[in-house]
Design an enzyme around this catalytic site. Structure first.
Site, PDB file in Angstrom:
ATOM      1  N   GLU A  20       0.791  -1.244   0.000  1.00 15.68           N
ATOM      2  CA  GLU A  20       0.000   0.000   0.000  1.00 15.68           C
ATOM      3  C   GLU A  20       0.818   1.285   0.000  1.00 15.68           C
ATOM      4  OE1 GLU A  20      -2.552  -0.501   3.386  1.00 15.68           O
ATOM      5  OE2 GLU A  20      -3.602  -2.193   2.492  1.00 15.68           O
ATOM      6  N   GLU A  33      -6.154 -10.885  -0.928  1.00 15.23           N
ATOM      7  CA  GLU A  33      -6.921 -10.668   0.318  1.00 15.23           C
ATOM      8  C   GLU A  33      -8.409 -10.628   0.024  1.00 15.23           C
ATOM      9  OE1 GLU A  33      -5.373  -7.348   2.596  1.00 15.23           O
ATOM     10  OE2 GLU A  33      -3.323  -7.760   1.987  1.00 15.23           O
TER      11      GLU A  33
HETATM   12  C1  GLA Z   1      -4.717  -4.547   4.425  1.00 12.27           C
HETATM   13  C2  GLA Z   1      -3.507  -5.365   4.813  1.00 12.27           C
HETATM   14  C3  GLA Z   1      -3.907  -6.629   5.490  1.00 12.27           C
HETATM   15  C4  GLA Z   1      -5.002  -6.424   6.494  1.00 12.27           C
HETATM   16  C5  GLA Z   1      -6.154  -5.729   5.844  1.00 12.27           C
HETATM   17  C6  GLA Z   1      -7.280  -5.516   6.821  1.00 12.27           C
HETATM   18  O1  GLA Z   1      -5.337  -4.999   3.309  1.00 12.27           O
HETATM   19  O2  GLA Z   1      -2.687  -5.673   3.734  1.00 12.27           O
HETATM   20  O3  GLA Z   1      -2.810  -7.168   6.137  1.00 12.27           O
HETATM   21  O4  GLA Z   1      -4.524  -5.690   7.587  1.00 12.27           O
HETATM   22  O5  GLA Z   1      -5.696  -4.478   5.396  1.00 12.27           O
HETATM   23  O6  GLA Z   1      -7.368  -6.506   7.749  1.00 12.27           O
END
Ligand code: GLA
Length: 370
Positions: free
Chosen positions: A167, A274
């Protein structure tokens, strides 16, 4: 699809009869569905299917059994992040991370490491000297190197891929890199260095840049710009993680396909890292539930969610030549990071298994390859 269920019926003599075709039988109270085929099996000719877990999840026998039967890849949800694993400069906390890797090894699952450098869940000491002042770029890069070398080396040969930088792109579409402490102190060098340190520690590991909202055109373009800079500069990056914290409202098919195409045109592999599909529209700011606001999981929402899951998996299958993994963020609706986030008091239902760990409508859509 239901042919993949076996039905265990206990007769008066106590003999278990296994039958393949459960829909021919009336569902009596003695009928217990036992699932014999998992997501990983349906997708064996496509890509590994993973799940984000805590060390605690793996100690629960029901969750552990579900993981082993459905998934063939694990991502530690939090325990390898810098804060949890490296809470003080001279102290690492390996316990939870080690137990997740040991579980994976014992059951033949692969592991994605997550993550090595992020603006969140980073311990405060990282950016401060002994007098509490902000450290120089040289000190911060040295600390980053020490951290990455220690963590990646420990799991060398056991972790096949790492989210190296997480990010780094700003949410504000008029800006490029996020104004994090990493960026303020090191400029964009922290990104380049993080990849180099990880590559030095394990030259075989597949190294990822990982981000969210990458299907939104304004974010996609900026992520692409960063990836292209890295690739052009010969930085050892191999792949990009599309986090896929989505909802029943987005992304659209075109947006998703365009993102996969564009990122992979750089020669990078793509993973969905994710995945969850929220039943609510995307929100980032924290708030409480409004009077009269409902968090009921209605049949209509369940259907919309199943359709969205079907849609995105159809696209994943179509891009199997560049997609090397799909990972869900949490196991079941019993617990998801989206409970209470970002709306206090609100439950969410974003996964393929319900609160009793049973497959939902969305599950059956995902394994139906029509
Ligand atoms: C981001 C992070 C993850 C997690 C999510 C929310 O996407 O990469 O590790 O913390 O936020 O849980």
């Amino acid at each position: 699809m239901k042919a993949d269920f076996k039905i265990r019926r206990i007769t008066h003599a106590g003999i278990c009869v296994m039958l393949q075709i459960c829909w021919l039988l009336p569902h009596s109270s003695t009928a217990q569905p036992v699932q014999t085929k998992g997501l990983k099996d349906y997708y064996k000719n496509y890509f590994p299917i993973g799940v984000a877990v805590s060390a605690q999840d793996l100690k629960d026998p029901r969750e552990a059994a579900l993981i082993i039967s459905q998934f063939n890849s694990l991502t530690p949800e939090n325990s390898m992040k810098m804060g949890p694993i490296h809470p003080e400069e001279n102290r690492y906390n390996w316990k939870d991370a080690d137990s997740i890797v040991a579980f994976a090894q014992a059951h033949g699952l692969r592991v994605r490491g997550h993550n090595l450098c992020w603006h969140e869940q980073t311990p405060k000491w990282m950016f401060k000297d002994e007098n509490g002042n902000q450290v120089s770029k040289a000190v911060l890069l040295k600390r980053l190197k020490d951290h990455i070398t220690a963590v990646v080396s420990r799991y060398k040969g056991k972790i096949y891929a790492w989210d190296v930088v997480n990010e780094a792109i700003d949410d504000d579409s008029t800006k490029f890199l996020r104004n994090s402490l990493w960026y303020r102190i090191c400029g964009e060098d922290f990104i380049i260095k993080a990849f180099q340190y990880a590559h030095e520690a394990d030259p075989n590991a597949v190294l990822f840049y990982n981000d969210y909202n990458t299907e939104r055109p304004q974010k996609r373009e900026r992520v692409y710009r960063l990836l292209k800079q890295l690739v052009d500069a010969g930085v050892p990056i191999n792949a990009v993680g599309i986090q896929a914290h989505w909802s029943i409202y987005e992304p659209g098919q075109k947006e998703l396909e365009e993102t996969i195409r564009k990122f992979s045109s750089l020669g990078l592999k793509v993973q969905i890292t994710e995945l969850d599909i929220s039943i609510y529209p995307w929100e980032k700011s924290r708030r409480s539930m409004r009077p009269g606001e409902s968090d009921a999981y209605t049949p209509e929402l369940e259907k919309k969610q199943a359709d969205k899951y079907a849609e995105v998996f159809k696209i994943f299958r179509r891009y199997k030549s560049v997609i090397t993994g799909v990972t869900f963020w949490n196991i079941s609706d019993k617990h998801t990071w989206l409970d209470e986030y970002p709306v206090t008091g609100r439950k969410n239902y974003p996964l393929l298994f319900d609160q009793n760990l049973q497959p939902k409508k969305a599950y059956w859509q995902v394994v139906d390859f029509k």
